[in-house]
Design an enzyme around this catalytic site. Structure first.
Site, PDB file in Angstrom:
ATOM      1  N   ASP A  52       0.855  -1.178   0.000  1.00 17.41           N
ATOM      2  CA  ASP A  52       0.000   0.000   0.000  1.00 17.41           C
ATOM      3  C   ASP A  52       0.895   1.233   0.000  1.00 17.41           C
ATOM      4  OD1 ASP A  52      -2.478   1.521   0.463  1.00 17.41           O
ATOM      5  OD2 ASP A  52      -3.225  -0.360   1.292  1.00 17.41           O
TER       6      ASP A  52
ATOM      7  N   ASP B 205      -3.219   4.648  -2.170  1.00 18.44           N
ATOM      8  CA  ASP B 205      -4.301   5.192  -1.356  1.00 18.44           C
ATOM      9  C   ASP B 205      -4.746   6.571  -1.867  1.00 18.44           C
ATOM     10  OD1 ASP B 205      -5.672   4.654   1.317  1.00 18.44           O
ATOM     11  OD2 ASP B 205      -4.913   6.676   1.668  1.00 18.44           O
TER      12      ASP B 205
ATOM     13  N   GLU C 118      -6.452   3.956  -5.835  1.00 20.16           N
ATOM     14  CA  GLU C 118      -7.779   4.138  -5.229  1.00 20.16           C
ATOM     15  C   GLU C 118      -8.276   5.521  -5.639  1.00 20.16           C
ATOM     16  OE1 GLU C 118      -9.951   4.007  -0.864  1.00 20.16           O
ATOM     17  OE2 GLU C 118      -8.107   5.123  -1.163  1.00 20.16           O
TER      18      GLU C 118
ATOM     19  N   HIS D 129     -11.250  -3.458   2.814  1.00 21.45           N
ATOM     20  CA  HIS D 129     -11.155  -3.135   4.241  1.00 21.45           C
ATOM     21  C   HIS D 129     -11.997  -1.919   4.630  1.00 21.45           C
ATOM     22  CE1 HIS D 129      -8.468  -0.434   2.268  1.00 21.45           C
ATOM     23  NE2 HIS D 129      -8.329   0.278   3.377  1.00 21.45           N
ATOM     24  N   ASP D 130     -12.573  -1.228   3.645  1.00 23.14           N
ATOM     25  CA  ASP D 130     -13.423  -0.061   3.927  1.00 23.14           C
ATOM     26  C   ASP D 130     -14.892  -0.325   3.622  1.00 23.14           C
ATOM     27  OD1 ASP D 130     -11.184   1.577   4.507  1.00 23.14           O
ATOM     28  OD2 ASP D 130     -10.969   2.119   2.396  1.00 23.14           O
TER      29      ASP D 130
HETATM   30  C1  NOJ Z   1      -8.511   5.055   1.991  1.00 18.75           C
HETATM   31  C2  NOJ Z   1      -8.189   3.835   2.785  1.00 18.75           C
HETATM   32  O1  NOJ Z   1      -8.619   2.706   2.088  1.00 18.75           O
HETATM   33  C3  NOJ Z   1      -8.830   3.994   4.134  1.00 18.75           C
HETATM   34  O2  NOJ Z   1      -8.803   2.815   4.892  1.00 18.75           O
HETATM   35  C4  NOJ Z   1      -8.135   5.127   4.828  1.00 18.75           C
HETATM   36  O3  NOJ Z   1      -8.799   5.404   6.034  1.00 18.75           O
HETATM   37  C5  NOJ Z   1      -8.130   6.400   3.978  1.00 18.75           C
HETATM   38  N1  NOJ Z   1      -7.843   6.162   2.597  1.00 18.75           N
HETATM   39  C6  NOJ Z   1      -7.097   7.350   4.487  1.00 18.75           C
HETATM   40  O4  NOJ Z   1      -5.811   6.837   4.240  1.00 18.75           O
END
Ligand code: NOJ
Length: 556
Positions: free
Chosen positions: A98, A199, A256, A328-329
């Site tokens: 990451d 990210d 992302e 994970h989100d």
């Molecule tokens: C996206 C990530 O996937 C998430 O888990 C994170 O909280 C935010 N970006 C900030 O880095």
């Protein structure tokens, strides 16, 4: 279309904190991952994406990095990391790390220096501004509630943080920052890693002047998103990164990118532009949101199909899609798009069939391969900063607890962060200590050991889908024709590659529905490749689809 290893691969995402604890401190770690490499090899995936393992005070579970060149204490040492990488490469697995460079931790040495004084050499590594008449420099709201600005008394200025106040945004306008990032990336590539997941990479360039965002009467903060997403210099920065670093290695990249539409996506992943290989788009993940993620809305299959088809069409010639139904989100896919009760098995397999037979690279999130589900905890048991801050802010505004809990049950990030369920022993075999986040109580029924003993399990279905991808280039490269695009129950499509055709039929819901093959689809023989029920007839012209039924045929 160009053939590439990362188009043919299946990626498995590990959230290290919750994967496997090897030393009993309740937190997953690198040696825990090493223990499970054979399991991942058995599943058949090719690439492992590790959520951040760098040094971090864990305000946002590792997405707040205090040293980009070292390993988080709780996860182990650089020696463990080297062993992990070697263990992966020995097994033919690739490693994607990451890259979190929109922001760092406020405990990063750069920020510690930056805060010291206005003339510190690191001051411009971050985004500092004067307040306006005792107020923050602008009205933007943070992703994790509150303003994006944090006041700092020492220099009487504010710093910008799109996420938590312990995640100050790096100043990409500063060439020195960019060079630090590129050198750090080279450091990891020279160690032998195989790629980066980046990210919120489309947020690194902010509109100069940082003007106020639009603000509705009901809103606490203005909407800064259009002013910091896909900003004016983002493509220049990514092309520079590609030139300086990415182009020098045989690696994969996935960015992302919240708030990117298919046309904008082309700018990031068009092969001729030399930026990134793939993006994570959020149009599909926003399908059940109204005004923000916590505002729950029902979703429709026709919208689902439209989104997927639009993205396929936009990127099919010169780009590439990434495919994911959770991470994970994002909540557990079987709880969100399937049925995590009576039809858990069938619906998890049906969704997996879609994931692995659409065009793009599939990403499997840990536990998805055994059909792990969402949880409903007491508010005091959640650990995620996003949940905690949102709950505080909305409660203060007078929103009912019951309504907030509904949103948290549906969308909270801790749904997917509960420990991986390895077996039916205490704490699901994740740890011998006290897990950092409560285990999902259904671990006694849903766990890896049980899945490996049952030939009919979701695990073996994933294994088969992954194997089919390796044996049939049509699954990777075939183009897509939608059948019945206006149907609200059935998702069906035909893939074509050279002189082959692949037919996919999915019943997305519990209701039984009739499937009729359009008369113009001619074939002599339909060869069943995979199905989530016993198929006892080769009649595919007209038949009743069972709840969440999925079938894939090669048409000869
Ligand atoms: C996206 C990530 O996937 C998430 O888990 C994170 O909280 C935010 N970006 C900030 O880095």
């Amino acid at each position: 279309m160009e053939r590439k290893w990362w188009k043919e691969a299946v990626v498995y995402q590990i959230y290290p904190r919750s994967f496997k604890d090897s030393n009993g401190d309740g937190v997953g770690d690198l040696r825990g991952i090493i223990e499970k490499l054979d399991y991942l090899k058995e599943l058949g995936v090719d690439v492992i994406w590790l959520s951040p393992v760098y040094k971090s005070p864990n305000d946002d579970n590792g997405y707040d990095i205090s040293d980009y060149r070292d390993i988080m204490d709780e996860f182990g040492t650089m020696g463990d990391f080297d062993e992990l990488l070697e263990g992966m490469h020995k097994r033919g697995l690739k490693l994607v790390m990451d890259l979190v460079v929109n922001h760092s931790s406020d405990e990063h040495q750069w920020f510690v220096e930056s805060k010291k004084s206005k003339d510190n050499p690191y001051r411009d590594y971050y985004i500092w501004r004067k307040g306006k008449d005792g107020n923050p420099p602008n009205n933007w709201g943070s992703f994790f509630s509150g303003s994006v600005w944090q006041y700092d008394e020492a220099t009487d200025e504010y710093f910008l943080h799109l996420f938590s106040k312990k995640q100050p945004d790096l100043n990409w306008e500063n060439e020195k920052v960019r060079n630090e990032v590129y050198n750090m990336m080279k450091y990891w590539f020279d160690k032998g890693i195989d790629g980066f997941r980046m990210d919120v990479i489309n947020l690194i360039s902010k509109v100069p002047g940082l003007p106020d965002g639009e603000k509705g009467e009901q809103d606490l903060y203005g909407n800064g998103f259009p002013l910091f997403a896909n900003g004016p210099r983002v493509h220049e920065f990514l092309q520079e990164m590609n030139r300086e670093v990415l182009s020098k290695y045989d690696i994969m990249t996935v960015g992302e990118a919240p708030g990117v539409d298919p046309d904008t996506a082309k700018l990031y992943v068009n092969e001729d532009r030399d930026e990134l290989n793939m993006l994570f788009q959020f149009e599909l993940m926003d399908i059940d949101s109204g005004n923000g993620k916590w505002d729950l809305r029902p979703w429709k299959l026709t919208t689902f199909k439209n989104i997927m088809f639009k993205w396929y069409e936009a990127l099919k010639d010169k780009g590439w899609n990434s495919l994911f139904l959770n991470n994970h989100d994002q909540p557990r896919m079987v709880s969100r798009f399937g049925n995590d009760k009576e039809y858990r098995l069938q619906s998890a397999k049906m969704l997996a069939t879609f994931l692995h037979t659409w065009q793009g690279t599939p990403y499997v999130y840990q536990g998805e391969e055994i059909g792990m589900t969402n949880v409903q905890f007491d508010i005091s048991e959640y650990k995620d900063i996003e949940i905690i801050n949102m709950f505080k802010e909305k409660t203060a505004q007078g929103v009912e607890k019951e309504e907030l809990m509904k949103s948290i049950y549906a969308k909270g990030r801790d749904n997917v962060r509960t420990p991986m369920q390895w077996n039916a022993t205490e704490n699901a075999g994740f740890t011998e200590g006290e897990p950092w986040l409560k285990v999902n109580p259904n671990y006694t029924d849903i766990n890896v050991e049980q899945a490996l003993e049952d030939r009919n399990s979701i695990f073996y279905y994933y294994q088969k889908l992954i194997k089919l991808r390796k044996e049939n280039p049509i699954i990777v490269y075939g183009d897509i024709n939608l059948l019945y695009k206006d149907d609200e129950n059935i998702f069906s499509y035909i893939r074509r590659f050279e002189d082959e055709r692949l037919l996919v039929i999915l019943n997305f819901f519990e209701k039984e529905v009739q499937f009729k093959l359009p008369a113009d689809v001619q074939f002599k023989e339909a060869e069943l490749l995979i199905a989530n029920y016993e198929v006892d007839t080769n009649n595919i012209d007209n038949f009743l689809l069972k709840p969440y039924e999925a079938r894939v045929y090669l048409l000869h």
